[in-house]
Motif scaffolding. Structure first.
Motif, short mmCIF file in Angstrom:
data_model
loop_
_atom_site.label_atom_id
_atom_site.label_comp_id
_atom_site.label_asym_id
_atom_site.label_seq_id
_atom_site.Cartn_x
_atom_site.Cartn_y
_atom_site.Cartn_z
N ALA A 24 26.22 37.10 -16.42
CA ALA A 24 27.73 37.59 -16.29
C ALA A 24 28.69 37.25 -17.60
O ALA A 24 29.18 38.09 -17.90
CB ALA A 24 28.34 37.37 -15.02
N ARG A 196 34.01 37.33 -7.81
CA ARG A 196 32.94 37.77 -9.02
C ARG A 196 33.59 37.44 -10.41
O ARG A 196 32.72 37.40 -11.37
CB ARG A 196 32.48 39.30 -8.82
N PRO A 216 33.86 42.15 -17.20
CA PRO A 216 32.41 42.18 -16.78
C PRO A 216 31.80 43.31 -17.57
O PRO A 216 32.40 44.49 -17.71
CB PRO A 216 32.23 42.47 -15.55
N GLU A 217 30.57 43.07 -18.18
CA GLU A 217 29.81 44.15 -18.63
C GLU A 217 28.92 44.63 -17.68
O GLU A 217 27.98 43.95 -17.12
CB GLU A 217 28.89 43.35 -19.77
N GLU A 218 29.10 45.97 -17.12
CA GLU A 218 28.23 46.35 -16.05
C GLU A 218 26.91 46.91 -16.63
O GLU A 218 26.78 47.66 -17.65
CB GLU A 218 29.25 47.81 -15.55
N ARG A 219 25.99 46.27 -16.08
CA ARG A 219 24.61 46.63 -16.59
C ARG A 219 23.77 46.85 -15.56
O ARG A 219 23.48 45.66 -14.62
CB ARG A 219 24.04 45.47 -17.28
N ALA A 220 23.33 47.79 -15.39
CA ALA A 220 22.44 48.39 -14.02
C ALA A 220 21.13 47.48 -14.02
O ALA A 220 20.54 47.08 -13.01
CB ALA A 220 22.14 49.70 -14.13
N ARG A 223 20.46 44.31 -12.04
CA ARG A 223 20.56 44.28 -10.44
C ARG A 223 19.39 43.50 -10.06
O ARG A 223 18.23 43.28 -10.77
CB ARG A 223 20.74 45.68 -9.67
#
Length: 384
Positions: A24, A196, A216-220, A223
């Motif tokens: 994150a 978070r 945040p860098e949203e990276r699927a 997960r």
């Protein structure tokens, strides 16, 4: 105690360990690299973290199937840090947690000695265990979760992953780096599982950045695997090893092929079972975390967050299904299809592009074949 704001010219060295919010913070720093430079903060390198230089200086092997890193990569990174002069520099890699005493001493000296402020991020072992196990799966291991837990939590540990305790004996980790850098130059950040953004806010404060600067860098692809997806990867790893296929192919076909495509391309339904830790393992992990927290508190380092929370059991409690080894896992057809597509695409599929592979495959027929094979493999893998 609150976060310490570092003086200009300081080097914030974040050493992880693994599974403590490192992805994150690295993603947020990577995303903000150009804006950070405008604020007088350097995040060296080009990617989310300079992995090869850290693997080189700590003497670690590359990930399975990857090339061996050379020490010249580390020397180049050190030159970049020194070129930053009186700007603040932030360097983050969980692989620093693997360093022994001599390597920690070298890293601190190379990066500026008295300028260096070490940051360790922590969360309870109860949260780390399932996450770390699935990461081992994604690097080619094929042991079962309960088998691994039994070994890693025994006294003394019996495990094929001895590096786990170099990373996650957190009191020893903090002691090692505090001894080389001084406890006044080390900050422990205890993650707040209910917030978070907490880690980003603390880094902002330490680097003298305005609130809300890091996002945040949203990276699927980051997960977690579901229990069935993890079993699918484990069985594929088992077959990979059984057939004696070369390690150089693992990264291409599995890590960056089957696993990455499956994680990116599908969204598990909320009712798909997650990886569950049995009650005995949760209790043992909480006990160990409490002991480590007490040891860290006695060192006199800076602590941000509630260190007593490390020794508490998860608020949601144990999953009763985690203690039942006979419960069958059904691999969703979609997961099997996505994993197979990922391997095909990574392998070039006879020279086709990714779009051509997806267009030409008869996914319904493939799904039926894979579903049957996965069901047979899972049944075979269950205890008799």
């Amino acid at each position: 105690m609150g976060a310490v704001q570092l003086e200009p010219g300081s080097r914030l060295l974040h050493i992880g360990p693994h599974k403590t919010g490192t992805t994150a913070i690295q993603g947020a720093l990577h995303l903000a690299r150009e804006r950070l430079a405008a604020e007088g903060v350097v995040y060296p390198g080009r990617g989310r973290q300079p992995l090869w230089p850290i693997l080189a200086v700590t003497g670690q092997p590359a990930l399975r199937g990857g090339p061996r890193p050379e020490i010249s990569y580390w020397d180049s990174l050190v030159r970049d840090v020194r070129a930053a002069g009186d700007q603040r520099v932030v360097l983050s890699s969980e692989f620093f947690a693997e360093a022994d005493d001599a390597t920690a001493r070298r890293v601190i000296a190379d990066l500026g000695g008295a300028r260096v402020h070490v940051v360790v991020t922590l969360r309870s072992l109860t949260r780390i265990l399932p996450s770390q196990w699935q990461q081992y799966l994604q690097n080619g291991f094929d042991f079962r979760y309960l088998e691994w837990l039994d070994g890693i939590l025994s006294e003394p540990p019996r495990t094929p992953t001895p590096g786990f305790w170099r990373r996650h004996r957190h009191d020893a980790l903090v002691t090692r780096w505090a001894a080389e850098n001084g406890p006044e130059n080390l900050t422990v950040i205890v993650l707040d599982e209910s917030d978070r953004l907490m880690l980003l806010r603390v880094f902002e404060s330490m680097l003298g950045l305005p609130g809300g600067f890091l996002v945040p860098e949203e990276r699927a692809a980051n997960r977690s695997l579901t229990a069935a997806e993890a079993e699918l990867v484990r069985l594929l790893n088992e077959e990979f090893s059984r057939r004696g296929w070369p390690h150089r192919d693992y990264g291409r076909f599995m890590r960056y092929g089957a696993v990455e495509h499956m994680k990116e391309a599908r969204r598990p339904s909320p009712d798909e079972p997650r990886i569950a830790t049995p009650s005995w393992a949760l209790a043992r992990a909480a006990e160990l975390s409490a002991k480590m927290a007490a040891g860290i508190e006695a060192l006199g380092v800076n602590i941000v967050g509630d260190i007593s929370s490390l020794g508490k059991l998860p608020g949601d409690g144990p999953d009763p299904a985690a203690d039942d080894e006979s419960a069958p896992l059904l691999v969703p057809v979609e997961a099997a299809v996505r994993a197979t597509l990922g391997a095909f695409i990574a392998g070039g599929a006879g020279g086709q592009t990714a779009d051509e592979v997806v267009r030409d495959l008869d996914t319904r027929s493939l799904a039926r074949v894979l579903a049957g094979r996965c069901r047979r493999r899972v049944r075979q893998a269950l205890p008799g």
